[in-house]
Design a protein around this motif. Structure first.
Motif, PDB file in Angstrom:
ATOM      1  N   SER A  19     -11.656  58.285  35.729  1.00 51.93           N
ATOM      2  CA  SER A  19     -10.595  58.736  34.895  1.00 51.93           C
ATOM      3  C   SER A  19     -10.904  59.749  33.844  1.00 51.93           C
ATOM      4  O   SER A  19     -10.104  59.950  33.017  1.00 51.93           O
ATOM      5  CB  SER A  19      -9.881  57.611  34.298  1.00 51.93           C
ATOM      6  OG  SER A  19     -10.246  56.806  33.493  1.00 51.93           O
ATOM      7  N   LEU A  21     -10.353  63.501  33.540  1.00 51.89           N
ATOM      8  CA  LEU A  21      -9.957  64.703  34.279  1.00 51.89           C
ATOM      9  C   LEU A  21     -10.652  65.839  33.565  1.00 51.89           C
ATOM     10  O   LEU A  21     -10.236  66.221  32.506  1.00 51.89           O
ATOM     11  CB  LEU A  21      -8.456  64.861  34.192  1.00 51.89           C
ATOM     12  CG  LEU A  21      -7.674  64.101  35.231  1.00 51.89           C
ATOM     13  CD1 LEU A  21      -6.248  63.961  34.863  1.00 51.89           C
ATOM     14  CD2 LEU A  21      -7.792  64.737  36.547  1.00 51.89           C
ATOM     15  N   SER A  32      -7.526  70.635  27.825  1.00 50.30           N
ATOM     16  CA  SER A  32      -7.563  69.394  27.099  1.00 50.30           C
ATOM     17  C   SER A  32      -6.182  69.260  26.504  1.00 50.30           C
ATOM     18  O   SER A  32      -5.669  70.208  25.935  1.00 50.30           O
ATOM     19  CB  SER A  32      -8.605  69.434  25.996  1.00 50.30           C
ATOM     20  OG  SER A  32      -8.305  70.421  25.082  1.00 50.30           O
ATOM     21  N   SER A  35      -3.127  63.137  24.352  1.00 56.18           N
ATOM     22  CA  SER A  35      -3.191  61.981  25.261  1.00 56.18           C
ATOM     23  C   SER A  35      -1.989  61.084  25.078  1.00 56.18           C
ATOM     24  O   SER A  35      -2.104  59.874  25.044  1.00 56.18           O
ATOM     25  CB  SER A  35      -4.485  61.201  25.005  1.00 56.18           C
ATOM     26  OG  SER A  35      -4.577  60.854  23.642  1.00 56.18           O
ATOM     27  N   THR A  38      -1.573  58.064  27.274  1.00 47.54           N
ATOM     28  CA  THR A  38      -2.733  57.210  27.526  1.00 47.54           C
ATOM     29  C   THR A  38      -3.486  56.841  26.251  1.00 47.54           C
ATOM     30  O   THR A  38      -4.593  56.367  26.306  1.00 47.54           O
ATOM     31  CB  THR A  38      -3.708  57.917  28.483  1.00 47.54           C
ATOM     32  OG1 THR A  38      -4.086  59.183  27.902  1.00 47.54           O
ATOM     33  CG2 THR A  38      -3.078  58.166  29.825  1.00 47.54           C
ATOM     34  N   SER A  42      -7.057  54.644  26.329  1.00 47.50           N
ATOM     35  CA  SER A  42      -8.320  55.364  26.280  1.00 47.50           C
ATOM     36  C   SER A  42      -9.451  54.462  25.813  1.00 47.50           C
ATOM     37  O   SER A  42      -9.305  53.625  24.929  1.00 47.50           O
ATOM     38  CB  SER A  42      -8.212  56.584  25.368  1.00 47.50           C
ATOM     39  OG  SER A  42      -7.292  57.510  25.892  1.00 47.50           O
ATOM     40  N   ILE A 285      -9.299  68.377  35.582  1.00 48.98           N
ATOM     41  CA  ILE A 285      -9.263  67.355  34.533  1.00 48.98           C
ATOM     42  C   ILE A 285     -10.128  66.190  34.981  1.00 48.98           C
ATOM     43  O   ILE A 285     -10.311  65.981  36.170  1.00 48.98           O
ATOM     44  CB  ILE A 285      -7.809  66.925  34.253  1.00 48.98           C
ATOM     45  CG1 ILE A 285      -7.689  66.127  32.971  1.00 48.98           C
ATOM     46  CG2 ILE A 285      -7.235  66.156  35.418  1.00 48.98           C
ATOM     47  CD1 ILE A 285      -6.262  65.995  32.485  1.00 48.98           C
ATOM     48  N   LEU A 287     -11.439  62.218  35.298  1.00 48.02           N
ATOM     49  CA  LEU A 287     -11.014  60.829  35.318  1.00 48.02           C
ATOM     50  C   LEU A 287     -12.212  59.947  35.599  1.00 48.02           C
ATOM     51  O   LEU A 287     -13.145  60.353  36.283  1.00 48.02           O
ATOM     52  CB  LEU A 287      -9.971  60.605  36.414  1.00 48.02           C
ATOM     53  CG  LEU A 287      -8.627  61.299  36.233  1.00 48.02           C
ATOM     54  CD1 LEU A 287      -7.763  61.098  37.452  1.00 48.02           C
ATOM     55  CD2 LEU A 287      -7.939  60.771  35.002  1.00 48.02           C
ATOM     56  N   PHE A 322      -8.091  58.823  31.234  1.00 44.85           N
ATOM     57  CA  PHE A 322      -8.397  60.246  31.037  1.00 44.85           C
ATOM     58  C   PHE A 322      -9.594  60.382  30.091  1.00 44.85           C
ATOM     59  O   PHE A 322      -9.675  59.707  29.076  1.00 44.85           O
ATOM     60  CB  PHE A 322      -7.198  60.971  30.438  1.00 44.85           C
ATOM     61  CG  PHE A 322      -6.077  61.184  31.409  1.00 44.85           C
ATOM     62  CD1 PHE A 322      -5.902  62.409  32.026  1.00 44.85           C
ATOM     63  CD2 PHE A 322      -5.190  60.155  31.703  1.00 44.85           C
ATOM     64  CE1 PHE A 322      -4.863  62.612  32.914  1.00 44.85           C
ATOM     65  CE2 PHE A 322      -4.147  60.354  32.584  1.00 44.85           C
ATOM     66  CZ  PHE A 322      -3.994  61.583  33.192  1.00 44.85           C
ATOM     67  N   ASP A 324     -11.044  63.040  27.748  1.00 47.55           N
ATOM     68  CA  ASP A 324     -10.725  64.326  27.150  1.00 47.55           C
ATOM     69  C   ASP A 324     -11.922  64.969  26.458  1.00 47.55           C
ATOM     70  O   ASP A 324     -11.915  66.165  26.206  1.00 47.55           O
ATOM     71  CB  ASP A 324      -9.599  64.167  26.124  1.00 47.55           C
ATOM     72  CG  ASP A 324      -8.277  63.815  26.800  1.00 47.55           C
ATOM     73  OD1 ASP A 324      -7.978  64.418  27.838  1.00 47.55           O
ATOM     74  OD2 ASP A 324      -7.568  62.940  26.292  1.00 47.55           O
ATOM     75  N   ARG A 442      -1.993  67.832  33.548  1.00 54.82           N
ATOM     76  CA  ARG A 442      -2.246  66.416  33.280  1.00 54.82           C
ATOM     77  C   ARG A 442      -1.399  65.519  34.188  1.00 54.82           C
ATOM     78  O   ARG A 442      -1.905  64.584  34.811  1.00 54.82           O
ATOM     79  CB  ARG A 442      -1.979  66.111  31.811  1.00 54.82           C
ATOM     80  CG  ARG A 442      -2.564  64.782  31.333  1.00 54.82           C
ATOM     81  CD  ARG A 442      -2.355  64.635  29.840  1.00 54.82           C
ATOM     82  NE  ARG A 442      -2.996  63.438  29.336  1.00 54.82           N
ATOM     83  CZ  ARG A 442      -4.246  63.384  28.883  1.00 54.82           C
ATOM     84  NH1 ARG A 442      -4.992  64.465  28.911  1.00 54.82           N
ATOM     85  NH2 ARG A 442      -4.758  62.261  28.428  1.00 54.82           N
ATOM     86  N   HIS A 446      -2.788  63.432  37.523  1.00 55.97           N
ATOM     87  CA  HIS A 446      -2.633  61.976  37.558  1.00 55.97           C
ATOM     88  C   HIS A 446      -1.980  61.542  38.860  1.00 55.97           C
ATOM     89  O   HIS A 446      -2.430  60.591  39.522  1.00 55.97           O
ATOM     90  CB  HIS A 446      -1.792  61.485  36.378  1.00 55.97           C
ATOM     91  CG  HIS A 446      -1.438  60.030  36.481  1.00 55.97           C
ATOM     92  ND1 HIS A 446      -0.282  59.595  37.117  1.00 55.97           N
ATOM     93  CD2 HIS A 446      -2.090  58.911  36.087  1.00 55.97           C
ATOM     94  CE1 HIS A 446      -0.241  58.278  37.089  1.00 55.97           C
ATOM     95  NE2 HIS A 446      -1.320  57.832  36.466  1.00 55.97           N
TER      96      HIS A 446
END
Length: 916
Positions: A19, A21, A32, A35, A38, A42, A285, A287, A322, A324, A442, A446
């Motif tokens: 997760s 990306l 970036s 979020s 998420t 995170s 991205i 993951l 994700f 980041d 994003r 996903h």
């Protein structure tokens, strides 16, 4: 990966779905993103990241210069440098910031499945297997760690097994052995498996497993033996870029902490950001992800791999985490396993292999993987900087695709293009407005991750990041029941639902991250009915759209088309070189043509209209003191076409301007035997054959609005396209519909265009026509000015091919039985596989299933008319064989009378009788 011991001392390795990306290459387009969906999910990776420091300095001195520098010592980087050296580029350098495989490669499962729902990917996988299982050992005397233990695909329902049967039929074309097994036969092959809920399985005996470390080490040794240099512990800190006299940015050098290497070519094979010019846009991205055959249970979203005395388990979930903040020190590093995320895979694994429930966890492996918006890698030369190549974003498939992709990337670098059709991986497949959009990258990444194990249906559409690009007709067509397709970010009409509007809603993330799923989502419900390998429930709706066009008149919204102007002092010289056909006819002419590459392959098909010189009347006409051309190009490949043209202009040093007016004009196509009657009411120009011949265009008034009318057809009927300034689109459309009401005019979509065009025998680029197909092979010799003395790109290759005879060519097939086909069906001549269908659809006017595919002579000889006429052809669909009739010409209107407006005198009477 978590390792689970079984009752028979097998241990399973559970690798959670990735997760992060990650973005690859520092870019001016920012990937970036906030979020927002998420935030609570995170994981504080900076607290759990386990980092192993590498050495203190480079393992070898840096050379002052190199022909190419490859960044990243994972699977793709090692494969690329190996293939570059093998192709003769010996002064090539690989730079790895830590040690080989230090990124995502070292913790990969190393699985290789030979069958995928793509002929190109089957070929890429075959080359990887050849390199790993044979070539490297022959060249170096070293073993790569290849284990041929077979692969087993699990089907828990009929649709899944149908998908596997499609793969089995395609595999026969490539000589890949596979078998559909019953649950009992599966149990015999894999005694630990629970088969109570199985529908069946697909067994591929020669699938296997690769060892990442052994493979990359052997690749590097084979490359260095041919003169390449592999340097570890040498992070790249920047890419130097220069600007030439034409304003084109080009790679100049690679900077590291330990020195600079002068080079014209840099290849980014790092799976996450590397320092670059801050001009390269890379939509990736990151993951966070995780002797019996390897098992892939798509429906449970889990895979199982025998690994020594261990069984590794991993899969893909709908709520990946994700990442980041990609660490610049990430090497041989892992995350702590998130058991909340991974439990869904454990449950699936236990259901498939119940013995796992009684065993413990030996160890876990949880590392990052990079994922892209369409689950395909990013390859090719970056549009922004010449000489900067990409080989990243492999979506957990870097090991299995590495050999084939490494070879294609090497060929790309040395020869300017790959050997195979790599458009599906080419960075230029994405429109620049999308790759610079955080929401799009994003959401779409996903969804591609969450649907990784979903059945690949022919007419699936994404739900994420929709309505990114809409035309002026979007709202009114939505109200009329339009079911849209997404192409290149555009919403284009697919078909028209007779039960009211079905708008596309905002993405609901499939209910992940505590986001509520869309309720009573009509578009999604209609899309779900497409999830079949049979004719969809709305087959009759598409039939009506097609037959109304054939017998009356239909309107197609084609506004998503690319619309470019080519002008400037060297415009004529550029047009002569770029286009295979002679487009330099009198102003007012429109020519269907191809654009080719050096090998004669078709990079595009399009129409080119020569314009009158004069003052600007934008967006309908540019300012032109000399030659000027209007290019209309399929919207789904517009970015590819744009970059191909720009690259050729740069390479040839031509002083031209290419301007894009795709967003400034709409385009509707009015087609059918009654189209002239409808349009004559609203256009202030004579539409007779004499005054407005086929393949001509005029600027005229339509209901008081200036438009460019072109007499063209992509469906094989009398008809015109109207290219309309944005603000005039709705008034012109409303006038057309009002004038057509007494002729029962209807809206129609691209599903109808697909059927009508294949019935007529018109080509679709990247289906019937690809960069590895020449116009001669594709039956488009008429688009090539071979009888003239005018040079054009690819001409020499076509002349050579014509002199030697065609070794492959496209053929039309029809079958009498009404059975759905979609492409990839195997073609047999006298019981021997000779190719597969590229595209197939139902032809409603001739009332037959139609397919087009390229065939070869199994003896390597010429494929001519006699070869086709003398053979008995069959098509295999899901293991069932059907007799097929080959056609050298389209079975529908082979004389092209209808596009000329020539219909039988009693045509309308016959139509009315048939309708009754």
């Amino acid at each position: 990966m978590a390792f689970l011991g079984t009752a028979v001392r097998k241990v399973a390795s559970c690798r959670p779905a990735l997760s992060p990306l990650c973005r690859s290459a520092t870019t001016s387009r920012r990937y970036s993103s906030s979020s927002e969906p998420t935030t609570e999910k995170s994981v504080p990776y900076e607290n759990v990241l386990k980092v192993e420091e590498g050495g203190s300095g480079p393992t070898k001195p840096l050379p002052k210069s190199a022909e190419a520098v490859v960044i990243g010592g994972g699977s793709l980087g090692c494969q690329t440098v190996y293939h570059l050296a093998k192709m003769g580029m010996t002064n090539v350098v690989l730079l790895e910031r830590d040690r080989l495989t230090a990124g995502t490669t070292w913790h990969t499962a190393g699985l290789l499945w030979q069958l995928r729902p793509s002929d190109v990917e089957v070929e890429l996988l075959a080359h990887t297997r050849q390199v790993i299982s044979h070539d490297l050992e022959q060249e170096t005397g070293l073993e790569t760690g290849w284990i041929q233990n077979g692969g087993l695909f699990i089907a828990s329902n009929k649709q899944r097994l149908d998908e596997y049967k499609r793969l089995m039929s395609l595999g026969k074309v490539y000589g890949i052995e596979s078998h559909v097994l019953s649950p009992a036969e599966t149990k015999d092959l894999y005694p630990l498996m629970n088969v109570d809920d199985l529908y069946g399985t697909l067994y591929v005996p020669k699938d296997g497993t690769m060892d990442p470390a052994g493979t990359c080490t052997t690749l590097s040794r084979a490359a260095t033996a041919r003169g390449a240099t592999v340097i570890e512990n040498c992070p790249v800190t920047g890419i130097q870029v220069s600007t030439d006299d034409m304003g084109v940015k080009r790679v100049k050098a690679v900077e590291t902490f330990h020195g600079t290497i002068q080079t014209p070519v840099v290849v980014n094979c790092a799976g996450y950001p590397v320092c670059c010019s801050k001009m390269i846009i890379v939509p990736v991205i990151c993951l966070e992800h995780t002797n019996m055959p390897n098992v892939r249970d798509h429906d449970a979203s889990v895979y199982l791999r025998l690994q020594g005395d261990a069984l590794s388990v991993g899969g893909y979930e709908q709520n990946p985490v994700f990442w980041d903040k990609v660490s610049d020190k990430f090497a041989f590093s892992l995350f702590d396993l998130d058991w909340d995320v991974f439990m869904q895979h454990i449950e699936g694994a236990i259901n498939r292999v119940p013995a796992l429930e009684q065993t413990g966890i030996k160890s876990t492996v949880c590392g990052p993987e990079s994922f892209t918006a369409d689950h395909k890698p990013l390859m090719g030369e970056a549009p922004e900087v010449r000489g900067f190549f990409l080989g990243c974003g492999f979506n957990s498939a870097g090991m299995m695709l590495g050999g084939g992709c490494g070879r294609e990337l090497a060929h790309w670098i040395i020869h300017g293009r790959p050997e195979k059709d790599m458009y599906g991986y080419d960075i230029r497949r994405f429109h620049h407005s999308l790759t610079d959009n955080n929401k799009w990258i994003r959401e779409r990444s996903h969804e591609s991750y969450a649907k990784n194990y979903s059945v690949v249906f022919p007419f699936d559409e994404p739900l994420a990041s929709r309505n990114m690009r809409t035309d002026p007709f979007h709202k009114v067509l939505t109200e009329q029941g339009c079911v849209f397709q997404e192409r290149h970010g555009w919403e284009r009409p697919g078909w028209f639902n007779q039960d009211g509007a079905a708008p596309v809603l905002d993405y609901d993330w499939y209910g992940a991250y505590d986001i509520s799923k869309n309720q009573n989502y009509k578009y999604n419900e209609l899309l779900g009915k497409e999830y079949t390998f049979d004719y969809p429930p709305h087959h009759h709706v598409i039939k009506n759209e097609c037959l109304t066009c054939r017998h009356g008149v239909s309107v197609f919204n084609m506004s998503y088309f690319g619309k470019f102007y080519l002008t400037g002092p060297d415009a004529k010289k550029a047009a002569d070189w770029l286009f295979s056909a002679d487009v330099n006819k009198i102003p007012g002419s429109t020519v269907y043509t191809c654009m080719l590459n050096k090998r004669g392959g078709s990079e595009a098909d399009l129409t080119v209209s020569r314009l009158e010189a004069g003052a600007a009347n934008l967006p309908l006409a540019p300012e032109a003191n000399g030659d000027a051309y209007y290019l209309a190009i399929g919207g789904g490949v517009a970015e590819h076409n744009w970059n191909h043209i720009k690259t050729v202009l740069q390479d040839e040093g031509l002083n031209c301007q290419l301007t894009d007016y795709s967003e400034d004009m709409g385009m509707i196509s009015i087609q059918g035997p009654k189209s002239r009657e409808v349009l004559q009411e609203i256009l202030d120009t004579d539409l007779s054959n004499e005054a407005f011949p086929f393949s001509t265009h005029k600027v005229c008034n339509a209901a008081g609005h200036k438009v460019r009318a072109m007499r063209l057809s992509f469906v094989g009927e009398l008809g015109w396209e109207l290219h309309i300034p944005k603000d005039s689109c709705l008034p012109v459309y409303q006038a057309v519909m009002a004038a057509g009401a007494k002729h029962s005019i209807i809206n129609a979509g691209y599903r109808a265009i697909d059927s009508l065009s294949i019935e007529k025998g018109y080509r679709h680029w990247h289906a019937d026509l690809r960069p590895d197909d020449t116009p001669l092979e594709a039956g488009l010799a008429f688009t090539c000015k071979m009888k003239s003395t005018i040079p054009f790109l690819g001409r020499a290759s076509l002349e050579k091919q014509k002199a030697e005879g065609l070794r492959r060519r496209i053929v039309c097939f029809t079958i009498d039985e009404k059975v759905p086909m979609f492409g990839l069906e195997a073609i047999f001549r006298n019981g021997v596989p000779v190719g597969h269908l590229r595209r197939s659809d139902y032809g409603f006017f001739i009332d037959k299933q139609i397919g087009y595919g390229y065939i070869r002579n199994p003896d390597g000889g010429v494929v001519n008319a006699d070869f086709i006429k003398s053979g008995k052809f069959t098509l295999e669909r899901m293991g069932v064989v059907y007799e097929a009739k080959p056609h050298l010409k389209s079975p529908f209107d082979p004389s092209n009378n209808r596009v000329k407006g020539i219909y039988p005198d009693n045509y309308h009477n016959v139509y009315k009788a048939n309708a009754q």
